[in-house]
Design an enzyme around this catalytic site. Structure first.
Site, mmCIF file in Angstrom:
data_model
loop_
_atom_site.group_PDB
_atom_site.id
_atom_site.type_symbol
_atom_site.label_atom_id
_atom_site.label_comp_id
_atom_site.label_asym_id
_atom_site.label_seq_id
_atom_site.Cartn_x
_atom_site.Cartn_y
_atom_site.Cartn_z
ATOM 1 N N LYS A 199 40.689 46.624 97.574
ATOM 2 C CA LYS A 199 40.961 47.861 98.310
ATOM 3 C C LYS A 199 40.715 49.033 97.360
ATOM 4 O O LYS A 199 41.299 49.085 96.273
ATOM 5 C CB LYS A 199 42.393 47.897 98.842
ATOM 6 N N ALA A 303 43.883 41.783 95.145
ATOM 7 C CA ALA A 303 44.985 40.878 95.448
ATOM 8 C C ALA A 303 44.448 39.457 95.620
ATOM 9 O O ALA A 303 43.444 39.241 96.305
ATOM 10 C CB ALA A 303 45.697 41.312 96.733
ATOM 11 N N MET A 305 43.630 36.030 96.932
ATOM 12 C CA MET A 305 43.560 35.530 98.303
ATOM 13 C C MET A 305 44.450 34.300 98.464
ATOM 14 O O MET A 305 44.539 33.445 97.566
ATOM 15 C CB MET A 305 42.120 35.163 98.659
ATOM 16 N N ASP A 372 54.338 50.753 108.429
ATOM 17 C CA ASP A 372 53.241 50.087 109.141
ATOM 18 C C ASP A 372 53.432 48.580 109.276
ATOM 19 O O ASP A 372 52.466 47.824 109.269
ATOM 20 C CB ASP A 372 51.922 50.388 108.409
#
Length: 499
Positions: A199, A303, A305, A372
């Site tokens: 990201k 991150a 997986m 969220d």
């Protein structure tokens, strides 16, 4: 007569000249005095937005040992925290059914060829052959094989340091876009077949989320993903996959190696010479929302997986306290004060630990101001008797100047929490284990800390403030439950250990 007039004229001229000299000297002295009284400003060239705070911090680092000394003290606090009995609770041996994955028994000679790990493209990958011994496994595979019913990794996992180090430094051999989602994400592959979710940086660390934006319009922040992993670990949950920061060369480590043609087509050079790209997704994938290197290097979170869904299927659960995701409508829980009474009678929240597992996640989200959390996931293998996975935390840490009390509504309505969680929260409120200090220390171990601290000081201060709010909420629950003669606020997961 004429001679006298000439003498008078010369004397007058000399008087005027001397007066002008004295006036000039006086003016120069006055200007010098005024200029010395004005504070001198640095003559540095203008900085791009978002870098001034980092430059000022760097200057402070060079001129003072204060930050270094504080960090050393904070690291000692972090070590003391993880050495505390609450983070070293004795547990029985893990039953066979509580492991997510198992290594297959030794294969027959005729079956060995089908069990060898082979990449679809050998180029760039290591030639490896793994066996049943964990010593032969790369760190990411040890992580996968260490996942259990209640946690993704153990508290003192010797594999964690090596795993995060490799993700932060290993050569990237493939970069393709991850399908789905509202914002840009890539899947990065490494020579040892490990993978990480990428990201990119979209917001400067000292920036706050625009107050005029709805929560569902917010950007995902790379530093939020990293900070969520550290905070989850500090809380003793260990349900966020390991995430690290990394500077990525957008040309050598993405554009030049990607096999994703759709991604490759979105690369361009900005007017100031930075290499940018935007990919394809539901929102925020356009030239207006492109991510750019400076001019080539781009900060990002990576991150680890989780195991492939074909090996370890996951179930997605709709949060009972899901927001309406509407600009005008309210969710049911926002209008019904006794909403939790219904949830407590509804599976899977009516038995086992699911309700207190959910409250653990609520506390994490409130501390980092994540609005969220519309869904959460669990591993299908473990049914309803398992902890929740705390995934997708990119919209956390958006604002430090404002707390969002609605995130804490589930705890306020249900008044139920694990005793071990409550004790750890109290521990983190003490000066010797203060949550802001241990979080600062933990984040300092990330590679991107050398660029700039991953969370600004106002964000760390907000953690302390929000922790007090959580503790106050639990105290109020205790008072209310006692007065009403209802069940205890605490789910006693330490009963057998306290005897």
């Amino acid at each position: 007569m004429y001679l006298n007039l000439q003498v008078l004229f010369i004397e007058g001229w000399l008087t005027i000249c001397m007066s002008l000299v004295f006036i000039t000297i006086f003016i120069h002295l006055l200007l010098a005095f005024v200029s010395l009284s004005i504070p001198r400003l640095p003559c540095d060239s203008p900085l791009p937005p978002g870098t001034r705070a980092f430059r000022d911090l760097a200057r402070f680092n060079h001129t003072s040992d204060g930050i270094k000394q504080r960090l050393e003290s904070d690291l000692l606090k972090l070590k003391a925290l993880f050495d505390h009995p609450l983070y070293n609770i004795p547990t029985p041996s893990i039953p066979e059914d509580d492991w997510l994955l198992k290594v297959k028994p030794k294969a027959k000679e005729s079956e060995r060829s089908s069990l060898m790990w082979v990449s679809a493209s050998q180029e760039g990958y290591d030639e490896v052959q793994w066996n049943s011994s964990s010593e032969s496994h790369p760190p990411w595979l040890r992580f996968h094989l260490g996942i259990t019913r209640w946690e993704l990794y153990p508290q003192h996992d010797p594999n964690m340091e090596l795993l995060t180090q490799q993700i932060a430094t290993q050569r990237i051999v493939s970069a393709v876009q991850k399908s789905g989602g509202t914002q840009l994400k890539l899947v990065m592959s490494f020579p040892n077949y490990g993978q990480a979710l990428f990201k990119p940086m979209k917001q400067e660390r000292e920036e706050e989320t625009n107050y005029n934006l709805y929560y569902f319009s917010d950007f995902e922040r790379h530093n939020a993903e990293i900070a969520a992993f550290h905070l989850d670990r500090i809380l003793g949950y260990r349900r966020v996959p390991p995430a690290v920061g990394r500077l990525v060369d957008v040309v050598k480590e993405i554009k030049d190696i990607t096999t994703d043609r759709k991604l490759a087509k979105t690369f361009f050079t900005s007017p100031v010479g930075n290499v940018c790209f935007y990919g394809q997704c539901s929102y925020y994938c356009s030239t207006e929302h492109a991510v750019c290197g400076r001019p080539l290097n781009l900060e990002a979170s990576l991150a680890v997986m989780l195991p492939d869904l074909s090996l370890a299927p996951r179930r997605s659960w709709r949060s009972p306290w899901r927001r309406s995701y509407s600009r005008s409508k309210l969710a049911k829980w926002e209008t019904e004060p006794n909403y939790c009474s219904t949830i407590k009678k509804t599976a899977p929240y009516n038995k086992g630990t699911r309700l207190v597992d959910f409250m653990d996640m609520v506390i994490l989200d409130f501390l980092m101001s994540n609005m969220d959390r519309h869904h959460y996931e669990t591993f299908e293998k473990f049914g309803n008797s398992t902890s929740l996975l705390h995934l997708d935390n990119g919209r956390a840490f958006g604002r430090h100047s404002k707390d969002e009390p609605s995130i804490l509504v589930p705890l306020q309505q249900c008044c139920r929490i694990r005793r071990s969680t409550w004790l750890r929260l109290r521990l983190l409120s003490l000066p010797q284990y203060h949550i802001s200090d241990v979080m600062r220390a933990s984040l300092s171990t990330d590679a991107l800390h050398k660029v700039a601290p991953l969370l600004t000081e106002p964000h760390l201060a907000a953690l302390s403030r929000r922790l007090k709010t959580v503790l106050d909420t639990v105290s109020l629950c205790q008072k209310q439950q006692k007065e009403a003669g209802r069940e205890s606020v605490f789910y006693d997961d330490l009963g057998s250990l306290e005897k």
